[in-house]
Write an enzyme that holds these catalytic residues in place. Structure first.
Site, mmCIF file in Angstrom:
data_model
loop_
_atom_site.group_PDB
_atom_site.id
_atom_site.type_symbol
_atom_site.label_atom_id
_atom_site.label_comp_id
_atom_site.label_asym_id
_atom_site.label_seq_id
_atom_site.Cartn_x
_atom_site.Cartn_y
_atom_site.Cartn_z
ATOM 1 N N ASP A 140 40.401 34.856 45.180
ATOM 2 C CA ASP A 140 40.596 35.725 44.023
ATOM 3 C C ASP A 140 40.087 34.949 42.797
ATOM 4 O O ASP A 140 39.749 33.760 42.874
ATOM 5 C CB ASP A 140 42.074 36.156 43.900
HETATM 6 C C1 GLC Z 1 41.382 40.207 40.050
HETATM 7 C C2 GLC Z 1 42.232 40.812 41.162
HETATM 8 C C3 GLC Z 1 41.442 41.218 42.385
HETATM 9 C C4 GLC Z 1 40.061 41.683 41.965
HETATM 10 C C5 GLC Z 1 39.326 40.459 41.414
HETATM 11 C C6 GLC Z 1 37.928 40.830 40.903
HETATM 12 O O1 GLC Z 1 42.063 39.126 39.473
HETATM 13 O O2 GLC Z 1 43.352 40.073 41.600
HETATM 14 O O3 GLC Z 1 42.181 42.261 43.045
HETATM 15 O O4 GLC Z 1 39.353 42.221 43.069
HETATM 16 O O5 GLC Z 1 40.064 39.795 40.396
HETATM 17 O O6 GLC Z 1 38.035 41.630 39.775
#
Ligand code: GLC
Length: 718
Positions: free
Chosen positions: A273
């Site tokens: 993440d």
């Molecule tokens: C965010 C979220 C994740 C998302 C990623 C890209 O922090 O936790 O669900 O897909 O970053 O935006």
């Protein structure tokens, strides 16, 4: 021999054999879209082969912040540089949070789960993939499969609710819809099962917080949806921000390799993440970014989202010996394998054709309609054609919140309001009372002239999604006051609740004559709600998550194990023993929902009351059925639910476990026999080591309209 796989392997090895270490690490690097003057250096990094994937958004919480229109030409230029000018010519994988829609916005995923119509959900995700791939998006970070029992958590809206069986059904539907029947086609998009694992158990519902999950619970509650996504062919997984029992998932071999790969059989690649690799320092398991990179790649985390930790520190880690090049090669193999399977080398560029979205909008309306849950109806709905209707409340003229969080490409200005859609249906019999202060005194003549008052209430989309936990899950004070005032006019009142999360209902449901929970249901939300209010459609949604009476009763979920003492309050057992000051029975339980008719169930009948464990192991299945009769005047859809209860096992099992549901349209006066074939995979559970076991003994089988059903029979595994 699987020639397809062997061909892919040959292609991968041929590419890898020529790659430098830095170029290999480049494939594991996913920065976000550059802004302004960053673009030139970004192109140079692509030219050097240092960028394998691009996050098509800007900012750590893309679901909350408006994202610009996708600049297809810019991304195509990046792709041209990668393919024509980089050392190995490997195409970039473009990923974006296409969570529940692209230009056409569908209901939030929790609302989709409420439809209990996986086929329709899958069809909608096919629409979504066609729209998104047309804009050059190869990869979406969905399905979000975080089981959640705490509505304070803003991200509960992104997932399938509190049940593993619904979670698995949604996982299959979304992966199938997004990836299509051939992942290599240009209108197929890579799915990403997220967030692995346990993020929905964040302590106190506070986002990103720690979690404490036993292996027993993890295998039986949190893992099943991911298993289903893997089995459905998901080729990517996103690891979660949280730690489980003191282990950050980002750097946990137990979760990312032993469980995800060895137990659940995942063979694609894992992306972190956003900035999660370097957050290991703050989580207290690393002191330097190089240690973060080494811990993560060695745990099985293949691609690093945004923080540049891999591209900046992995080469040193290899030189210092904390990471072997073989580990990097394995991660690169996974990434290249997915790129080849996705057809990226064959169709790397976006075409952006003109799309007719008419059918997509029709699907969005159908799903919004099927997601709405009728919670209460005391002779009010559907509203008679002749009735004069007063419409009041902060959501009467609302557009943006109807789309919900994680709407990067839908447009509020294209989203009809409830007032506009009801006007189409009711004409001059609709009286929209634009009372911004919600003060009733100035509007009593309007209310007095109405036969029915519709209150459009709810929560803003900005109170939901990432980084949007709330401590109070009740409706706002001014909206509670609005309901109370409406009651003083002695009119029939209908609460239309535009909420993303489940809210505590004790304070409002009693004062309303009818309640429809319509969630944040997308581009066609208002039209769907109007159809339901005026009886064009009969509501058929069911709750994928418990609606508690009050926030202080959380956690409150249906698939709970029994206590040895008389406090099983979810099922109404002696609730006074739970709290001396309130009854923590659900306001509305899991699986609950009304329609505009009534259904009667016969007692369940099983073709046999015994089945041998050996027959089950050999694949024999047993059929249990019930006759469901529509005793009302309206044809409607009933979601017939099958629950089991393993009354005595080597480990405690929940008082109810959903093991099947069938949404069936039944004509007025008609009867349908609804049958479920159950077998080995339905009657067992995972032990603490993650082994699936089916044990001899009695199993109760329930067929009913929600989890509280007592309509049961029993079989014995001998
Ligand atoms: C965010 C979220 C994740 C998302 C990623 C890209 O922090 O936790 O669900 O897909 O970053 O935006």
């Amino acid at each position: 021999m699987n020639t397809m796989t062997d061909d892919v392997k040959v292609r991968v090895e041929k590419i890898i054999s020529k790659m430098s270490l830095r170029a290999k690490i480049g494939q594991l690097n996913q920065p976000e879209t550059p802004v302004g003057s960053e673009a030139e250096e970004f192109k140079n990094a692509v030219r050097r082969g240092e960028i394998g994937s691009v996050l098509m958004s800007v900012g750590a919480t893309a679901g909350n912040d408006a994202q610009g229109e996708i600049n297809v030409d810019f991304y195509n230029e990046l792709q041209r540089i990668a393919v024509e000018e980089s050392p190995d010519g490997i195409p970039i994988l473009f990923g974006r949070d296409v969570i529940h829609g692209h230009k056409t916005v569908f209901p939030i995923p929790l609302a989709m789960a409420a439809s209990f119509n996986p086929e329709l959900v899958g069809k909608c995700y096919r629409d979504i993939a066609v729209e998104a791939t047309n804009d050059g998006i190869h990869w979406t970070f969905t399905p979000m499969l975080d089981l959640c029992r705490d509505p304070r958590w803003g991200r509960i809206i992104e997932g399938p609710g509190e049940d593993p069986y619904v979670g698995a059904a949604i996982a299959r539907a979304i992966v199938g819809g997004v990836q299509g029947d051939d992942i290599s086609k240009s209108d197929s998009m890579l799915a990403c099962a997220k967030h692995f694992i346990g993020y929905g158990a964040s302590e106190g519902g506070r986002d990103y917080h720690r979690t404490e999950i036993s292996d027993y619970s993890l295998y039986n509650y949190y893992l099943p949806a991911f298993r289903a996504a893997v089995k459905a062919g998901a080729l990517t997984v996103m690891s979660s921000f949280n730690d489980v029992n003191g282990q950050p998932v980002t750097s946990s071999k137990k979760y990312l390799t032993d469980i995800l790969r060895d137990k659940a059989g995942f063979d694609g690649f894992v992306v972190s993440d956003y900035d999660a690799v370097t957050q290991l320092i703050k989580q207290g398991v690393a002191e330097t970014p190089e240690q973060c990179a080494a811990l993560s790649i060695n745990a099985g985390l293949d691609m690093d989202m945004h923080d540049r930790c891999y591209i900046d520190y992995l080469e040193n880690a290899v030189k210092s010996g904390t990471v072997s090049e073989a580990v990097i090669d394995e991660a690169v193999r996974r990434v290249l394998t997915v790129k080849i399977k996705a057809g990226l080398f064959e169709h790397p560029f976006a075409e952006r054709k003109e799309l007719d979205r008419t059918s997509h909008l029709a699907d969005a309306r159908a799903l919004a309609t099927e997601s709405a849950v009728l919670l209460k109806n005391e002779g009010v709905l559907p509203i008679a054609k002749s009735a004069k209707v007063g419409l009041i409340g902060p959501f009467a003229n609302e557009r943006r919140s109807l789309l919900g969080s994680w709407t990067l490409d839908g447009k509020a200005e294209e989203t009809p309001t409830l007032a506009e859609e009801m006007r189409k249906a009711a004409g001059d019999k609709l009286n929209v009372i634009n009372s911004s202060t919600l003060a009733w005194d100035s509007t009593n003549k309007n209310i007095a002239a109405s036969d029915v008052v519709v209150l459009a209430i709810g929560e803003s989309w900005t109170a939901t999604g990432e980084s949007r936990a709330v401590s109070d899950i009740t409706i706002s004070a001014d909206q509670k006051a609005l309901i109370k005032k409406a009651k003083t006019y002695g009119k029939k009142t209908v609460g239309v609740i535009f909420c993303g999360r489940p809210i505590a209902m004790e304070e409002i449901s009693g004062d309303l004559d009818a309640v429809v929970y319509v969630w944040h249901a997308g581009s066609e939300a208002a039209g769907a709600v109007s159809d339901i209010l005026f009886g064009v459609s009969s509501p058929s949604g069911r709750l994928p998550v418990t609606l508690p009476r009050r926030a202080t009763h959380i956690p409150l979920y249906y698939n709970v194990t029994s206590s040895g003492r008389p406090v099983d309050c979810y099922y109404g057992e002696n609730p006074g023993n739970c709290y001396v000051d309130s009854m923590p029975v659900p306001c509305y339980p899991f699986g609950f929902g009304l329609t505009y008719t009534e259904f009667e169930y016969s007692a369940p009948v099983c073709e046999s009351d015994k089945i041998s464990l050996s027959d089950l192991e050999a694949g024999k299945r047993i059929t249990v059925s019930a006759d469901v009769k529509n005793t009302g005047a309206v044809t409607a859809k009933e979601t017939v639910q099958l629950y089991i209860r393993d009354v005595c096992a080597s480990l405690m099992r929940p008082m109810r476990e959903l093991k099947g549901f069938k949404k069936t349209q039944i004509a007025s006066g008609g009867t349908v026999k609804v049958s479920f074939d159950i077998g080995y995979d339905d009657l067992g559970f995972y032990d603490e080591s993650g082994n699936y076991v089916v044990e001899k003994g009695k199993i109760k089988l329930f067929i009913g309209k929600n989890c509280l059903t007592e309509n049961q029979t029993e079989i014995e595994i001998i």
